[in-house]
Design a protein around this motif. Structure first.
Motif, PDB file in Angstrom:
ATOM      1  N   SER A   1       0.813  -1.222   0.000  1.00  0.00           N
ATOM      2  CA  SER A   1       0.000   0.000   0.000  1.00  0.00           C
ATOM      3  C   SER A   1       0.844   1.268   0.000  1.00  0.00           C
ATOM      4  CB  SER A   1      -0.962   0.000   1.185  1.00  0.00           C
ATOM      5  OG  SER A   1      -0.248   0.014   2.400  1.00  0.00           O
ATOM      6  N   SER A   2       2.022   1.219   0.587  1.00  0.00           N
ATOM      7  CA  SER A   2       2.889   2.383   0.586  1.00  0.00           C
ATOM      8  C   SER A   2       3.283   2.762  -0.841  1.00  0.00           C
ATOM      9  CB  SER A   2       4.150   2.119   1.417  1.00  0.00           C
ATOM     10  OG  SER A   2       5.048   3.193   1.303  1.00  0.00           O
TER      11      SER A   2
ATOM     12  N   LEU B   1      -0.951  12.135   0.076  1.00  0.00           N
ATOM     13  CA  LEU B   1      -0.747  10.708  -0.215  1.00  0.00           C
ATOM     14  C   LEU B   1       0.712  10.301  -0.048  1.00  0.00           C
ATOM     15  CD1 LEU B   1      -3.050   9.910  -3.242  1.00  0.00           C
ATOM     16  CD2 LEU B   1      -2.976   8.734  -1.061  1.00  0.00           C
ATOM     17  N   ALA B   2       1.625  11.159  -0.507  1.00  0.00           N
ATOM     18  CA  ALA B   2       3.041  10.840  -0.368  1.00  0.00           C
ATOM     19  C   ALA B   2       3.450  10.793   1.101  1.00  0.00           C
ATOM     20  CB  ALA B   2       3.892  11.858  -1.129  1.00  0.00           C
TER      21      ALA B   2
ATOM     22  N   GLU C   1       4.980   7.594   5.717  1.00  0.00           N
ATOM     23  CA  GLU C   1       4.758   7.165   7.097  1.00  0.00           C
ATOM     24  C   GLU C   1       4.590   5.647   7.185  1.00  0.00           C
ATOM     25  OE1 GLU C   1       1.396   9.513   8.224  1.00  0.00           O
ATOM     26  OE2 GLU C   1       2.614  11.269   8.709  1.00  0.00           O
ATOM     27  N   GLN C   2       4.025   5.048   6.151  1.00  0.00           N
ATOM     28  CA  GLN C   2       3.872   3.595   6.122  1.00  0.00           C
ATOM     29  C   GLN C   2       5.218   2.899   5.932  1.00  0.00           C
ATOM     30  OE1 GLN C   2       1.123   3.241   2.871  1.00  0.00           O
ATOM     31  NE2 GLN C   2      -0.666   3.124   4.221  1.00  0.00           N
ATOM     32  N   ASP C   3       6.076   3.511   5.114  1.00  0.00           N
ATOM     33  CA  ASP C   3       7.375   2.905   4.816  1.00  0.00           C
ATOM     34  C   ASP C   3       8.391   4.019   4.609  1.00  0.00           C
ATOM     35  OD1 ASP C   3       9.570   1.483   3.944  1.00  0.00           O
ATOM     36  OD2 ASP C   3       8.630   0.710   2.122  1.00  0.00           O
TER      37      ASP C   3
ATOM     38  N   TYR D   1      11.393   3.885   3.988  1.00  0.00           N
ATOM     39  CA  TYR D   1      12.392   3.572   2.969  1.00  0.00           C
ATOM     40  C   TYR D   1      11.858   3.807   1.559  1.00  0.00           C
ATOM     41  CZ  TYR D   1      15.053   1.450   6.717  1.00  0.00           C
ATOM     42  OH  TYR D   1      15.748   1.237   7.874  1.00  0.00           O
ATOM     43  N   ASN D   2      10.642   4.251   1.445  1.00  0.00           N
ATOM     44  CA  ASN D   2      10.017   4.499   0.149  1.00  0.00           C
ATOM     45  C   ASN D   2      10.528   5.837  -0.390  1.00  0.00           C
ATOM     46  OD1 ASN D   2       8.317   5.030  -2.013  1.00  0.00           O
ATOM     47  ND2 ASN D   2       6.508   4.200  -0.995  1.00  0.00           N
ATOM     48  N   LYS D   3      11.544   5.770  -1.251  1.00  0.00           N
ATOM     49  CA  LYS D   3      12.171   6.997  -1.764  1.00  0.00           C
ATOM     50  C   LYS D   3      11.243   7.786  -2.681  1.00  0.00           C
ATOM     51  CE  LYS D   3      16.935   5.747  -1.246  1.00  0.00           C
ATOM     52  NZ  LYS D   3      18.103   6.563  -1.334  1.00  0.00           N
ATOM     53  N   MET D   4      10.415   7.068  -3.429  1.00  0.00           N
ATOM     54  CA  MET D   4       9.481   7.775  -4.306  1.00  0.00           C
ATOM     55  C   MET D   4       8.535   8.629  -3.477  1.00  0.00           C
ATOM     56  SD  MET D   4       6.564   6.546  -7.069  1.00  0.00           S
ATOM     57  CE  MET D   4       7.284   4.985  -7.273  1.00  0.00           C
ATOM     58  N   ALA D   5       8.037   8.099  -2.388  1.00  0.00           N
ATOM     59  CA  ALA D   5       7.127   8.854  -1.522  1.00  0.00           C
ATOM     60  C   ALA D   5       7.839  10.065  -0.943  1.00  0.00           C
ATOM     61  CB  ALA D   5       6.606   7.956  -0.404  1.00  0.00           C
ATOM     62  N   ASN D   6       9.062   9.907  -0.520  1.00  0.00           N
ATOM     63  CA  ASN D   6       9.826  11.020   0.039  1.00  0.00           C
ATOM     64  C   ASN D   6      10.044  12.104  -1.008  1.00  0.00           C
ATOM     65  OD1 ASN D   6      11.319  12.447   1.981  1.00  0.00           O
ATOM     66  ND2 ASN D   6      13.221  11.583   1.203  1.00  0.00           N
ATOM     67  N   THR D   7      10.396  11.704  -2.221  1.00  0.00           N
ATOM     68  CA  THR D   7      10.638  12.668  -3.287  1.00  0.00           C
ATOM     69  C   THR D   7       9.362  13.417  -3.647  1.00  0.00           C
ATOM     70  OG1 THR D   7      12.417  11.302  -4.175  1.00  0.00           O
ATOM     71  CG2 THR D   7      11.474  12.947  -5.656  1.00  0.00           C
ATOM     72  N   VAL D   8       8.270  12.696  -3.834  1.00  0.00           N
ATOM     73  CA  VAL D   8       7.001  13.339  -4.194  1.00  0.00           C
ATOM     74  C   VAL D   8       6.535  14.248  -3.059  1.00  0.00           C
ATOM     75  CG1 VAL D   8       4.571  12.942  -4.753  1.00  0.00           C
ATOM     76  CG2 VAL D   8       6.330  11.512  -5.796  1.00  0.00           C
ATOM     77  N   MET D   9       6.726  13.818  -1.824  1.00  0.00           N
ATOM     78  CA  MET D   9       6.322  14.632  -0.680  1.00  0.00           C
ATOM     79  C   MET D   9       7.123  15.943  -0.660  1.00  0.00           C
ATOM     80  SD  MET D   9       6.173  13.575   3.363  1.00  0.00           S
ATOM     81  CE  MET D   9       7.932  13.313   3.499  1.00  0.00           C
ATOM     82  N   THR D  10       8.417  15.850  -0.872  1.00  0.00           N
ATOM     83  CA  THR D  10       9.274  17.031  -0.863  1.00  0.00           C
ATOM     84  C   THR D  10       8.929  17.971  -2.018  1.00  0.00           C
ATOM     85  OG1 THR D  10      11.047  15.743   0.141  1.00  0.00           O
ATOM     86  CG2 THR D  10      11.669  17.809  -0.919  1.00  0.00           C
TER      87      THR D  10
END
Length: 138
Positions: free
Chosen positions: A14-15, A37-38, A43-45, A47-56
């Protein structure tokens, strides 16, 4: 087998589903939803670099959107002030402060290489309008 395992992992995690959806929202220009969403995916993972990048990137884009929105609101207020019959010294100071805030605030924005080009152009255009207004009035 490895490719199948990777596809299964990304489709069932899901992450990563949230980060892919966040990336789609980002590219569509819906930076608020992309950020939410990012952040959830990160927060779920962690280590999810895509989520970190999109969030930033979404956070940066939201700052640019806020700058542009604030500029538009200031122009409406300046228009209201300038349409008054009695243009007082306090009104002049208000307009000057709004111009200076918008000019200085743009310098505080920090783009990245992934920041949407249209946001950069719109914010620079907004700053130039306030610079021109400031130069004309003061």
């Amino acid at each position: 087998m490895l490719l199948g395992g990777s596809v299964y992992f990304f489709s069932s995690n899901s992450s990563y589903q949230n980060s892919i959806q966040a990336r789609i929202y980002y590219f569509l220009g819906n930076y608020g939803s992309a950020y939410d969403l990012a952040k959830k995916a990160y927060e779920q993972d962690s280590y999810n670099k895509m989520a970190n990048t999109v969030m930033t990137q979404s956070k940066i884009a939201k700052e640019y959107e806020a700058y542009i929105q604030q500029g538009n609101e200031y122009f409406v207020r300046i228009d209201e002030i300038s349409s008054k019959k009695d243009y007082t010294e306090a009104d002049k100071v208000r307009v000057k402060m709004m111009c200076e805030i918008m000019i200085d605030s743009h310098d505080g924005l920090s783009p990245s290489t992934l920041t949407d080009e249209s946001l950069l152009k719109s914010s620079l255009k907004m700053q130039k309008k306030f610079i021109q207004l400031h130069e004309e009035l003061f």
